[in-house]
Design a protein around this motif. Structure first.
Motif, mmCIF file in Angstrom:
data_model
loop_
_atom_site.group_PDB
_atom_site.id
_atom_site.type_symbol
_atom_site.label_atom_id
_atom_site.label_comp_id
_atom_site.label_asym_id
_atom_site.label_seq_id
_atom_site.Cartn_x
_atom_site.Cartn_y
_atom_site.Cartn_z
ATOM 1 N N THR A 91 -1.231 -3.741 -7.537
ATOM 2 C CA THR A 91 -1.535 -3.898 -6.273
ATOM 3 C C THR A 91 -0.559 -4.669 -5.621
ATOM 4 O OG1 THR A 91 -3.265 -5.881 -6.836
ATOM 5 C CG2 THR A 91 -4.113 -3.616 -6.750
ATOM 6 N N LYS A 92 -0.022 -5.711 -6.351
ATOM 7 C CA LYS A 92 1.200 -6.259 -5.528
ATOM 8 C C LYS A 92 2.242 -5.320 -5.343
ATOM 9 C CE LYS A 92 0.996 -11.315 -6.898
ATOM 10 N NZ LYS A 92 0.472 -11.830 -8.212
ATOM 11 N N GLU A 95 1.346 -3.177 -2.296
ATOM 12 C CA GLU A 95 1.413 -4.032 -1.041
ATOM 13 C C GLU A 95 2.930 -4.290 -0.568
ATOM 14 O OE1 GLU A 95 -1.151 -8.009 0.086
ATOM 15 O OE2 GLU A 95 0.297 -8.348 -1.590
ATOM 16 N N ASP A 98 4.017 -1.149 1.285
ATOM 17 C CA ASP A 98 3.404 -1.166 2.417
ATOM 18 C C ASP A 98 4.219 -2.093 3.356
ATOM 19 O OD1 ASP A 98 1.042 -0.272 4.140
ATOM 20 O OD2 ASP A 98 0.779 -2.323 4.583
ATOM 21 N N SER A 99 4.395 -3.337 2.698
ATOM 22 C CA SER A 99 5.222 -4.131 3.640
ATOM 23 C C SER A 99 6.544 -3.769 4.238
ATOM 24 C CB SER A 99 5.509 -5.530 2.865
ATOM 25 O OG SER A 99 4.484 -6.232 2.727
#
Length: 278
Positions: A91-92, A95, A98-99
């Protein structure tokens, strides 16, 4: 133009180090974002040569280090920060993608005038392929998806299996990195995060949801991620295209360090096919 080691600072999260390869001209170029795999990093082997090929094809190519891949801002190569590596999870990584996308498509990105924000391809190698599939299934900004030697499931992988009781008791387990000889730690949080997000992290479900053009590239004799994983992905998404590479391996005959000025033939095939697909 090559811009290495840009730093994306994030509130209360680890920064992301990224590279941009592009031709400086007055055209807005399709954006290509590349996600490396497990025990990988943006400067591994021939990835710079790969990036150069995309730049020459007038694409805006970005590769980055996942924030918890074990590298640091000061040393983006290899794994000086094993504490961060131990705290990584799927999940990191989602993320992080996405960032990086949010930044690249924002007015804060100094290269925004070089990018066609309506034309975005995500490429993932190995574990990065699985991450790319999930991200593409969730994010309608992405317009094309390409996987290289991608995994078709996370559930049976090193970070989510093994002696769970022992792992829970110790709080950490180690995987040897054959090249650096480091014992790479995985904290038990990896398993907990996977179980908490098992539905989201189901690559089969994500693959079935992908509705954009999807190219799957895999070496027939890949010893690390078997070719049948590519066949799984292709079977789960009948609009996808499967392109096989003969007589090659998981990294398409590249290696680290890679001293040659030309790509290995297999990796050149991968790059040529991918660019024509974009």
């Amino acid at each position: 133009m090559v811009q290495k080691n840009n730093i994306l600072q994030r509130d209360s999260k680890k920064p992301i180090v990224w590279d941009a390869f592009y031709k400086e001209n007055n055209t807005k170029k399709p954006l290509v974002v590349f996600c490396h795999g497990y025990k990988g990093f943006k400067d591994w082997g021939a990835w710079d040569l790969v990036a150069q090929a995309y730049s020459e094809a007038n694409l805006f190519f970005v590769k980055f280090n996942f924030s918890h891949n074990g590298s640091t801002v000061e040393n983006p190569i290899d794994f000086p920060d094993l504490d961060a590596f131990a705290e990584n999870n799927y999940t990191k990584e989602l993320e992080d993608v996405d960032s990086i996308l949010n930044h690249l498509l924002s007015k804060e990105n100094e290269y925004i005038n070089q990018i066609d924000t309506s034309n975005i391809t995500l490429i993932g190698h190995s574990r990065g392929g699985g991450i790319s599939i999930i991200k593409a299934s969730e994010d309608n900004r992405i317009t094309k998806l390409i996987t290289w030697a991608s995994v078709s499931g996370f559930g049976k992988r090193t970070s989510t299996t093994g002696d769970l009781e022992q792992w829970k008791k110790d709080g950490v387990k180690y995987v040897l990195n054959g090249r650096t000889q480091q014992q790479m730690p995985h904290n038990y949080q990896f398993y907990l995060d996977y179980k908490a997000n098992e539905n989201r992290l189901n690559i089969e479900l994500a693959t079935k949801k992908v509705s954009i053009p999807f190219l799957i590239i895999h070496a027939k004799e890949d010893p690390s991620v078997k070719f049948n994983e590519a066949e799984n992905l292709h079977a789960w998404n009948n609009k996808s295209e499967l392109f096989s590479i003969e007589k090659s391996n998981h990294v398409f005959d590249a290696s680290h360090p890679y001293k040659n000025k030309k790509l290995p033939e297999a990796l050149q095939q991968v790059v040529t096919k991918s660019i024509s697909f974009i």
